[in-house]
Design a protein around this motif. Structure first.
Motif, PDB file in Angstrom:
ATOM      1  N   ASP A  43      47.753  41.156  43.143  1.00 52.86           N
ATOM      2  CA  ASP A  43      48.500  41.774  44.206  1.00 52.86           C
ATOM      3  C   ASP A  43      48.931  43.138  43.783  1.00 52.86           C
ATOM      4  OD1 ASP A  43      50.542  41.475  42.438  1.00 52.86           O
ATOM      5  OD2 ASP A  43      51.376  39.769  43.358  1.00 52.86           O
ATOM      6  N   ALA A  44      49.731  43.757  44.735  1.00 49.73           N
ATOM      7  CA  ALA A  44      49.970  45.091  44.213  1.00 49.73           C
ATOM      8  C   ALA A  44      51.011  45.327  42.869  1.00 49.73           C
ATOM      9  CB  ALA A  44      51.048  45.548  45.568  1.00 49.73           C
ATOM     10  N   GLY A  45      51.478  44.339  42.446  1.00 51.47           N
ATOM     11  CA  GLY A  45      52.061  44.313  41.234  1.00 51.47           C
ATOM     12  C   GLY A  45      51.458  43.787  40.194  1.00 51.47           C
ATOM     13  N   GLY A  46      50.076  43.656  40.342  1.00 52.16           N
ATOM     14  CA  GLY A  46      49.203  43.074  39.014  1.00 52.16           C
ATOM     15  C   GLY A  46      49.022  41.751  38.829  1.00 52.16           C
ATOM     16  N   LYS A  47      49.698  40.978  39.734  1.00 51.82           N
ATOM     17  CA  LYS A  47      49.560  39.418  39.501  1.00 51.82           C
ATOM     18  C   LYS A  47      48.511  38.919  39.918  1.00 51.82           C
ATOM     19  CE  LYS A  47      52.481  35.346  40.400  1.00 51.82           C
ATOM     20  NZ  LYS A  47      53.768  34.893  41.080  1.00 51.82           N
ATOM     21  N   ASP A  94      41.654  44.373  44.275  1.00 52.53           N
ATOM     22  CA  ASP A  94      42.675  44.459  45.153  1.00 52.53           C
ATOM     23  C   ASP A  94      42.380  43.108  45.973  1.00 52.53           C
ATOM     24  OD1 ASP A  94      44.609  44.731  47.012  1.00 52.53           O
ATOM     25  OD2 ASP A  94      44.536  46.592  47.448  1.00 52.53           O
ATOM     26  N   GLY A  95      43.268  41.922  46.049  1.00 57.80           N
ATOM     27  CA  GLY A  95      43.048  40.657  46.634  1.00 57.80           C
ATOM     28  C   GLY A  95      44.074  40.525  47.892  1.00 57.80           C
ATOM     29  N   ARG A  96      44.699  41.631  48.244  1.00 56.10           N
ATOM     30  CA  ARG A  96      45.937  41.518  49.201  1.00 56.10           C
ATOM     31  C   ARG A  96      45.063  41.252  50.527  1.00 56.10           C
ATOM     32  NH1 ARG A  96      49.154  46.800  48.411  1.00 56.10           N
ATOM     33  NH2 ARG A  96      46.960  47.647  48.031  1.00 56.10           N
ATOM     34  N   ARG A  97      45.297  40.103  51.154  1.00 51.26           N
ATOM     35  CA  ARG A  97      44.740  39.763  52.206  1.00 51.26           C
ATOM     36  C   ARG A  97      45.316  40.700  53.634  1.00 51.26           C
ATOM     37  NH1 ARG A  97      44.442  33.152  52.385  1.00 51.26           N
ATOM     38  NH2 ARG A  97      42.882  32.932  50.445  1.00 51.26           N
ATOM     39  N   VAL A 118      28.066  38.544  27.363  1.00 51.03           N
ATOM     40  CA  VAL A 118      29.071  38.806  28.109  1.00 51.03           C
ATOM     41  C   VAL A 118      28.994  38.193  29.544  1.00 51.03           C
ATOM     42  CG1 VAL A 118      30.344  40.971  29.145  1.00 51.03           C
ATOM     43  CG2 VAL A 118      29.416  41.037  26.930  1.00 51.03           C
ATOM     44  N   GLU A 119      30.405  37.664  29.968  1.00 47.12           N
ATOM     45  CA  GLU A 119      30.380  37.066  31.215  1.00 47.12           C
ATOM     46  C   GLU A 119      31.152  38.090  31.998  1.00 47.12           C
ATOM     47  OE1 GLU A 119      30.512  33.864  34.011  1.00 47.12           O
ATOM     48  OE2 GLU A 119      29.242  34.714  32.791  1.00 47.12           O
ATOM     49  N   LEU A 120      30.853  38.427  33.478  1.00 43.78           N
ATOM     50  CA  LEU A 120      31.785  39.043  34.422  1.00 43.78           C
ATOM     51  C   LEU A 120      32.422  38.200  35.063  1.00 43.78           C
ATOM     52  CD1 LEU A 120      32.285  41.599  35.849  1.00 43.78           C
ATOM     53  CD2 LEU A 120      30.405  41.195  37.404  1.00 43.78           C
ATOM     54  N   LYS A 121      33.781  38.551  35.239  1.00 50.04           N
ATOM     55  CA  LYS A 121      34.793  37.997  35.990  1.00 50.04           C
ATOM     56  C   LYS A 121      35.544  38.863  36.768  1.00 50.04           C
ATOM     57  CE  LYS A 121      33.924  33.532  34.900  1.00 50.04           C
ATOM     58  NZ  LYS A 121      33.073  32.771  35.897  1.00 50.04           N
ATOM     59  N   THR A 122      35.648  38.752  38.266  1.00 53.05           N
ATOM     60  CA  THR A 122      36.444  39.468  39.002  1.00 53.05           C
ATOM     61  C   THR A 122      37.934  38.818  38.964  1.00 53.05           C
ATOM     62  OG1 THR A 122      35.603  38.396  41.153  1.00 53.05           O
ATOM     63  CG2 THR A 122      34.623  40.492  40.502  1.00 53.05           C
ATOM     64  N   LEU A 123      38.813  39.343  39.239  1.00 57.10           N
ATOM     65  CA  LEU A 123      40.232  38.918  39.168  1.00 57.10           C
ATOM     66  C   LEU A 123      40.960  39.636  40.426  1.00 57.10           C
ATOM     67  CD1 LEU A 123      42.334  37.076  37.556  1.00 57.10           C
ATOM     68  CD2 LEU A 123      42.851  38.967  36.112  1.00 57.10           C
ATOM     69  N   PRO A 124      41.274  39.065  41.412  1.00 60.62           N
ATOM     70  CA  PRO A 124      42.050  39.421  42.671  1.00 60.62           C
ATOM     71  C   PRO A 124      43.536  39.416  41.994  1.00 60.62           C
ATOM     72  CG  PRO A 124      40.458  37.682  43.277  1.00 60.62           C
ATOM     73  CD  PRO A 124      40.460  37.726  41.774  1.00 60.62           C
ATOM     74  N   ARG A 181      40.257  47.852  50.382  1.00 58.73           N
ATOM     75  CA  ARG A 181      40.835  47.342  49.129  1.00 58.73           C
ATOM     76  C   ARG A 181      39.765  48.140  47.910  1.00 58.73           C
ATOM     77  NH1 ARG A 181      40.912  41.037  50.153  1.00 58.73           N
ATOM     78  NH2 ARG A 181      41.693  40.989  52.210  1.00 58.73           N
ATOM     79  N   SER A 182      39.977  48.010  46.766  1.00 58.98           N
ATOM     80  CA  SER A 182      39.398  48.811  45.785  1.00 58.98           C
ATOM     81  C   SER A 182      39.459  48.040  44.387  1.00 58.98           C
ATOM     82  CB  SER A 182      40.245  50.220  45.426  1.00 58.98           C
ATOM     83  OG  SER A 182      41.555  50.071  45.059  1.00 58.98           O
ATOM     84  N   VAL A 183      38.692  48.398  43.716  1.00 57.81           N
ATOM     85  CA  VAL A 183      38.466  47.827  42.204  1.00 57.81           C
ATOM     86  C   VAL A 183      39.397  48.882  41.159  1.00 57.81           C
ATOM     87  CG1 VAL A 183      36.677  47.546  40.561  1.00 57.81           C
ATOM     88  CG2 VAL A 183      36.090  47.785  43.039  1.00 57.81           C
TER      89      VAL A 183
END
Length: 226
Positions: free
Chosen positions: A82-86, A124-127, A74-80, A134-136
């Motif tokens: 926005d508020a709409g899930g984009k 959460d990737g919102r600058r 298994v590979e782990l990938k974080t995915l930043p 920000r949270s997971v």
């Protein structure tokens, strides 16, 4: 209660349980539990979040050219997002080989190895939101279906054919349906060997494979039935 992993996960179920337990945790809470300093922002600490999450999940690969959880495949990938899930950025998969590529096939490529089973952790990737706040998000597991693998394979083959033909410097981020190839270097002074147009060795920027945001957006939609 947030707890750092002391051992790699023994099963896929245990790994997913660990990832699920992080949902809703703020980066400040994670940093406090791990007893690490929270940076002011991620401009100079781009990998900070991923490295921190690896400690809670028990990843063992580090920077090696293997999956983050090799014992589970298994590979782990974080995915930043926005508020709409984009998704807010493309997702790095792995470095691209630019020389000694004779005989390399999709089946034994590192791209396929990295993407055969991925644990995605939206964050959460919102600058505009302070890093501490920000949270997971909710983790999800993904394995490429036949159509997705065919698309990835076609893109990979197109990029590798161009590299073999000495066209690496003509490849840009628009090439590829879901997988792009683009420079990966901290600065323009970092160069590596590649194949030139006449088969000679040239110096160029290192390249990496990245998943395009439209592709990862669809993965989010599929996972959460949006």
């Amino acid at each position: 209660m947030l707890r750092l992993a002391t051992q790699p996960p023994a099963s896929l179920a245990q790994l997913f349980d660990r990832a699920s337990s992080l949902a809703g945790a703020s980066f400040a809470e994670l940093a406090e539990a791990a007893k690490v300093t929270l940076p002011a922002d991620l401009r100079r600490d781009k990998g900070w979040v991923g490295q921190l999450l690896e400690r809670f999940l028990g990843a063992s690969a580090g920077s090696k050219q293997e999956q983050d959880f090799p014992q589970l495949g298994v590979e782990l990938k974080t995915l930043p997002i926005d508020a709409g899930g984009k998704p807010l950025e493309t997702t790095f998969v792995c470095s691209a080989p630019l020389t000694n590529i004779a005989g390399l096939q999709w089946a034994n490529s590192n791209v396929r190895n990295k993407l055969q089973c991925v644990l995605w952790l939206p964050i959460d990737g919102r600058r505009e939101v302070p890093l501490a706040e920000r949270s997971v998000g909710s983790a999800f597991l993904w394995r490429p279906n036949a159509d997705q693998e065919a698309r990835l394979r076609a893109d990979w083959q197109e990029h590798m054919d161009r590299i073999a033909l000495g066209q690496v410097e003509q490849i840009n981020a628009r090439h590829g349906d879901c997988l792009q190839l683009r420079p990966k270097a901290a600065n323009g002074r970092v160069l590596t060997d590649a194949i030139g147009a006449h088969g000679q060795h040239i110096q160029t920027l290192p390249r990496g494979f990245y998943l395009k945001t439209a592709f990862t957006q669809q993965l989010i939609h599929d996972a959460f039935e949006l």
